[in-house]
Design an enzyme around this catalytic site. Structure first.
Site, PDB file in Angstrom:
ATOM      1  CB  THR A 177      -7.803  11.528 -10.090  1.00  0.00           C
ATOM      2  OG1 THR A 177      -8.851  11.151  -9.195  1.00  0.00           O
ATOM      3  CG2 THR A 177      -6.628  12.097  -9.310  1.00  0.00           C
ATOM      4  CE  LYS A 203      -9.616  12.412  -6.647  1.00  0.00           C
ATOM      5  NZ  LYS A 203      -9.433  11.117  -5.949  1.00  0.00           N
ATOM      6  CB  THR A 214     -10.014   8.237  -3.463  1.00  0.00           C
ATOM      7  OG1 THR A 214      -9.291   7.032  -3.270  1.00  0.00           O
ATOM      8  CG2 THR A 214      -9.268   8.997  -4.550  1.00  0.00           C
ATOM      9  CD  GLU A 303     -13.892   5.962 -10.198  1.00  0.00           C
ATOM     10  OE1 GLU A 303     -12.818   6.586 -10.100  1.00  0.00           O
ATOM     11  OE2 GLU A 303     -14.009   4.768  -9.876  1.00  0.00           O
ATOM     12  CG  ASN A 436     -12.407   1.949 -10.767  1.00  0.00           C
ATOM     13  OD1 ASN A 436     -11.608   2.523 -10.044  1.00  0.00           O
ATOM     14  ND2 ASN A 436     -13.676   2.313 -10.845  1.00  0.00           N
ATOM     15  CB  SER A 441      -4.105   1.948 -19.295  1.00  0.00           C
ATOM     16  OG  SER A 441      -5.442   2.377 -19.275  1.00  0.00           O
TER      17      SER A 441
END
Length: 441
Positions: A177, A203, A214, A303, A436, A441
């Protein structure tokens, strides 16, 4: 993944990660086929979003799984955990995974969709009912575009599976993702005169915090191992790998780690009886080290992360206390932002040690606590605190140590207990907020 607002330097850094951590080739277990395609879950119309892994060996495989501890367990977690429990890990041959939608907090329709993914996968692969497990990852609270997935499964199973390096990379890419690179690891090892192989995919880049978040991971081996032994090994390995990492302290609804063994490489069955003790120990060591390698890739892809941080806690009264202390430091936003700013603010480390919820008050003695930075170039450690007394710190050297990508913080509790734990985390950056903030979007 959205890159709005991320500077050119950061984009180059992310690209560099992919070039360093995505393998150019690999060795893969006998008797497995994998693949990934785009079926339409992801909005861009091209990104891979559906993956299948299946056992093609003549005999059924065994499996073990570890699932999220989040109370809001996603539908695929509930369905898969029920299958593993009812079948006691026996005769589980395949995995089907979609990315782009978590199928979490989706009510009865989500449960039906998860079961339908399994049913269609079993049919497409010619397997008995409930021979597969299902995983999903992505945005929470939206129903799956299930018709697209159910149409994609026969397409993937019918001619897009293989055992080449490209097939494994496609499978790894299809479960991503916000990941900036697919996470794929493989290796061979010797045991009892046989060569066995491990291959694994993971992942995860955000919402990573024990006990898993996640985070999807699965690894397979062609070694012969019983379901009960594999279950014991996976739980041990997960505790010291996927449950010893943190990116942002958030826990997801979908975490799943699965191990599958098909015995295709031959040899005597490894179980958890006294007669197999030596072989069991070797296999557990191999799988644990392998799981740690895969879990560390998740942290490296945190991230917005620019630092990979190892927290080593030594001389604790118990492994559990060492892990609690390491986790407390790893989840401290103040510590993580200090690492991002190359700031040797060891007071933030002590603060996190002090409020950690250890099992015994004897586990932490401020007068015996030592804190050091371990340079990645192999030079002598930089001592910050010795037996509770602050050292005169060379701030220039401290900043140099913290300016590189790989950082290690060592905490010696001085209790004489001899237990230790390693925990892995990353820094907290401006890019984390951007990624994040733009996620849906």
């Amino acid at each position: 993944m959205q890159l709005n607002g991320i500077g050119k330097h950061s984009i180059r850094f992310l690209s560099d990660k992919a070039s360093r951590f995505v393998p150019k080739g690999g060795v893969y277990p006998k008797g497995f086929m994998v693949g990934g395609i785009h079926c339409g879950v992801k909005k861009d119309g091209k990104s891979l979003d559906l993956a299948i892994l299946t056992n093609t060996h003549g005999k059924s495989a065994v499996a073990s799984a570890v699932f999220t501890t989040n109370k809001f367990k996603a539908a695929p977690v509930q369905v898969s955990s029920k299958i593993v429990k009812e079948k006691k890990g026996e005769e589980i041959n395949s995995l089907v995974v979609n990315s782009g939608n978590a199928n979490a907090v989706t009510g009865s329709q989500g449960m039906k969709d998860a079961q339908d993914m399994i049913t269609v996968t079993d049919s497409a692969l010619g397997n008995p009912t409930n021979s597969s497990l299902v995983m999903s990852t992505g945005v929470i609270g939206n129903n799956l575009p299930i018709s697209k997935i159910l149409s994609g499964i026969p397409q993937l199973a019918g001619g897009n599976l293989g055992n080449t390096h490209e097939d494994w990379l496609n499978c790894a890419q299809a479960i991503c993702t916000t990941d900036t690179f697919p996470k794929l690891v493989s290796k061979s090892f010797e045991l009892n005169g046989h060569t066995y192989t491990l291959a694994g995919l993971a992942k995860g880049a955000g919402m990573i915090c024990p006990n898993m978040a996640t985070l999807l991971g699965f690894f397979v081996t062609d070694a012969p191992v019983s379901a009960s032994a594999l279950d014991q090994i996976l739980k041990f390995a997960t505790d010291r790998s996927f449950n010893s990492i943190s990116v942002d302290g958030d826990m997801s609804t979908n975490d799943t780690i699965v191990a599958i063994a098909n015995g295709a490489a031959g040899g005597e069955l490894i179980d958890n009886t006294a007669s197999s003790a030596e072989s069991f120990g070797i296999l557990q060591r191999e799988i644990t080290g392998f799981a740690q390698q895969l879990a560390q890739l998740v942290v490296r892809d945190g991230e917005g992360a620019t630092k990979f941080i190892t927290i080593s806690v030594k001389n604790a009264l118990s492994y559990g206390d060492a892990k609690i202390i390491a986790s407390s430091i790893a989840n401290s936003s103040l510590f993580k932002t200090a690492m991002y700013g190359n700031d040797a603010n060891w007071g933030r480390i002590l603060c996190a040690i002090g409020y950690s919820q250890v099992s015994s008050g004897d586990s932490i003695n401020p007068a015996k606590t030592n804190v050091s930075f371990i340079p990645s170039d192999g030079s002598s450690k930089l001592k910050l605190l010795v037996n509770g007394e602050p050292e005169v710190v060379d701030e220039k050297r401290a900043s140099e140590i913290l300016s590189v990508e790989d950082i290690e913080v060592e905490i010696d509790l001085g209790t004489g207990g001899g237990q230790e734990c390693k925990f892995w985390t990353c820094d907290l950056t401006h890019e984390y907020i951007t990624i994040n903030g733009d996620y849906r979007s």
